[in-house]
Write a protein that holds these residues in place. Structure first.
Motif, mmCIF file in Angstrom:
data_model
loop_
_atom_site.group_PDB
_atom_site.id
_atom_site.type_symbol
_atom_site.label_atom_id
_atom_site.label_comp_id
_atom_site.label_asym_id
_atom_site.label_seq_id
_atom_site.Cartn_x
_atom_site.Cartn_y
_atom_site.Cartn_z
ATOM 1 N N GLY A 173 -14.928 -73.398 0.300
ATOM 2 C CA GLY A 173 -13.889 -73.219 1.304
ATOM 3 C C GLY A 173 -14.340 -73.292 2.742
ATOM 4 O O GLY A 173 -13.623 -72.834 3.638
ATOM 5 N N ARG A 174 -15.511 -73.883 2.986
ATOM 6 C CA ARG A 174 -15.978 -74.047 4.363
ATOM 7 C C ARG A 174 -16.176 -75.520 4.673
ATOM 8 O O ARG A 174 -16.354 -76.350 3.784
ATOM 9 C CB ARG A 174 -17.299 -73.304 4.568
ATOM 10 C CG ARG A 174 -17.197 -71.806 4.513
ATOM 11 C CD ARG A 174 -18.480 -71.163 4.948
ATOM 12 N NE ARG A 174 -18.869 -71.558 6.302
ATOM 13 C CZ ARG A 174 -19.980 -71.156 6.896
ATOM 14 N NH1 ARG A 174 -20.822 -70.376 6.270
ATOM 15 N NH2 ARG A 174 -20.260 -71.546 8.127
ATOM 16 N N ALA A 175 -16.171 -75.836 5.953
ATOM 17 C CA ALA A 175 -16.420 -77.213 6.367
ATOM 18 C C ALA A 175 -17.904 -77.538 6.199
ATOM 19 O O ALA A 175 -18.759 -76.677 6.453
ATOM 20 C CB ALA A 175 -16.008 -77.404 7.822
ATOM 21 N N PRO A 176 -18.244 -78.746 5.782
ATOM 22 C CA PRO A 176 -19.654 -79.114 5.626
ATOM 23 C C PRO A 176 -20.340 -79.275 6.974
ATOM 24 O O PRO A 176 -19.706 -79.584 7.979
ATOM 25 C CB PRO A 176 -19.581 -80.445 4.881
ATOM 26 C CG PRO A 176 -18.247 -81.025 5.266
ATOM 27 C CD PRO A 176 -17.336 -79.851 5.410
ATOM 28 N N TYR A 177 -21.655 -79.064 6.990
ATOM 29 C CA TYR A 177 -22.429 -79.229 8.216
ATOM 30 C C TYR A 177 -22.742 -80.707 8.466
ATOM 31 O O TYR A 177 -22.713 -81.182 9.600
ATOM 32 C CB TYR A 177 -23.747 -78.459 8.106
ATOM 33 C CG TYR A 177 -23.568 -76.983 7.886
ATOM 34 C CD1 TYR A 177 -23.103 -76.158 8.907
ATOM 35 C CD2 TYR A 177 -23.857 -76.413 6.651
ATOM 36 C CE1 TYR A 177 -22.944 -74.789 8.707
ATOM 37 C CE2 TYR A 177 -23.701 -75.043 6.441
ATOM 38 C CZ TYR A 177 -23.245 -74.245 7.463
ATOM 39 O OH TYR A 177 -23.082 -72.897 7.257
ATOM 40 N N GLU A 178 -23.079 -81.405 7.386
ATOM 41 C CA GLU A 178 -23.488 -82.808 7.456
ATOM 42 C C GLU A 178 -22.858 -83.552 6.291
ATOM 43 O O GLU A 178 -22.154 -82.955 5.465
ATOM 44 C CB GLU A 178 -25.023 -82.922 7.365
ATOM 45 C CG GLU A 178 -25.788 -82.173 8.446
ATOM 46 C CD GLU A 178 -25.897 -82.970 9.737
ATOM 47 O OE1 GLU A 178 -25.433 -84.124 9.755
ATOM 48 O OE2 GLU A 178 -26.451 -82.429 10.716
ATOM 49 N N THR A 179 -23.149 -84.842 6.195
ATOM 50 C CA THR A 179 -22.695 -85.584 5.020
ATOM 51 C C THR A 179 -23.454 -85.143 3.776
ATOM 52 O O THR A 179 -22.952 -85.227 2.658
ATOM 53 C CB THR A 179 -22.878 -87.102 5.218
ATOM 54 O OG1 THR A 179 -24.244 -87.369 5.614
ATOM 55 C CG2 THR A 179 -21.936 -87.626 6.286
ATOM 56 N N GLU A 180 -24.693 -84.654 3.967
ATOM 57 C CA GLU A 180 -25.456 -84.041 2.878
ATOM 58 C C GLU A 180 -25.736 -82.589 3.256
ATOM 59 O O GLU A 180 -26.084 -82.291 4.398
ATOM 60 C CB GLU A 180 -26.776 -84.766 2.640
ATOM 61 C CG GLU A 180 -26.624 -86.108 1.968
ATOM 62 C CD GLU A 180 -26.059 -85.996 0.552
ATOM 63 O OE1 GLU A 180 -26.706 -85.353 -0.309
ATOM 64 O OE2 GLU A 180 -24.958 -86.540 0.317
#
Length: 266
Positions: A200-207
């Motif tokens: 339920g959180r936004a990702p920091y990076e694409t990986e």
């Protein structure tokens, strides 16, 4: 006589000022001794009393953590229906089910942040990975273990050779493995802060970083039992655990990203 009188008066004034300033000097010295870098310096008895009070809280935390471990072990499983094919640094392809060796039913997979166009992995993930090789002989007594990244096999080999990593290091390039287990996202998803990372959180990076655990059942199927992300992987770091015992803590005066580096950059 005038000279003697002057000297007597001078010495009288001098000693008066000295007696006045000495308590102030003594107070400053005592205060400095009692307060070292923001910490009180106390007697042995006071230190022992404070330590025992903290010990009670540490024991409460330990018991709470043991209860949490039981809940974690009792989580339901879900079937892994896809046939993921991963690639070792020597080019050999292995299915996920083939990572279970010597009748061990558990597989721990560390998702390492290492995009296809990066020259080396995220420094934070590398920081954690630096500790895996040392515990590997002990870990393999109980479970299978692998580190998986999206970068090409040849990049994984170059990084492992440079860092002295000896654990199984596989590429999931061309598969949906990292995406299906919650660590890979598109550039648009990162930009739009899609809440798909860490439940339920936004990702920091694409990986992104994470750990997933799998179990091979008696029926031959592979089941996904657990995944953790972000700060959930911190318990795998011996370095952070040891630093947590110090007055400065794991961060010291700087955030983690300002003192921890790739080993080759020190």
């Amino acid at each position: 006589e005038k000279s003697i009188t002057f000297r007597v008066k001078f010495l009288s004034v001098f000693w008066s000022y000295l007696l006045l300033l000495f308590p102030i000097f003594l107070f400053c010295q005592t205060a400095s001794h009692k307060q070292m870098a923001g910490h009180q310096v106390v007697s042995d008895a006071e230190w022992l009393s404070a330590r025992k009070a903290l010990l009670l809280k540490e024991k409460e935390l330990t018991k709470a953590y043991e209860a949490l471990l039981q809940e974690r072990a009792a989580l339901p499983w879900r079937l892994v229906s896809k046939d993921y094919v991963l690639q070792r640094s020597d080019g050999k392809q292995l299915r996920l089910a083939e990572l279970f060796e010597n009748e061990k039913r558990t597989l721990i997979v560390v998702h390492l942040m290492f995009e296809t166009d990066w020259d080396r992995p995220c420094f934070g993930c590398a920081f954690f990975a630096d500790g895996f090789s040392g515990v590997l002989p002990h870990l393999l007594r109980r479970a299978n273990f692998a580190v998986v990244a999206k970068a090409a096999p040849e990049k994984l080999k170059a990084v492992a050779d440079a860092k002295g990593w000896t654990f199984p290091f596989l590429s999931c390039q061309g598969t949906e493995f990292n995406r299906d287990f919650g660590v890979s996202f598109t550039h648009d998803e990162v930009h739009d802060k899609v809440e798909g990372y860490n439940y339920g959180r936004a990702p920091y990076e694409t990986e992104n970083q994470g750990i997933s655990v799998f179990h091979k059942g008696d029926d031959g199927n592979v089941y996904h039992t657990y995944s953790t992300y972000a700060r959930g992987i911190e318990l795998t770091s011996v370095a952070l655990t040891l630093l947590d015992l110090t007055p400065e803590g794991r961060f010291g005066t700087n955030r983690f990203g300002r003192w921890a580096k790739h080993t080759e950059d020190y």
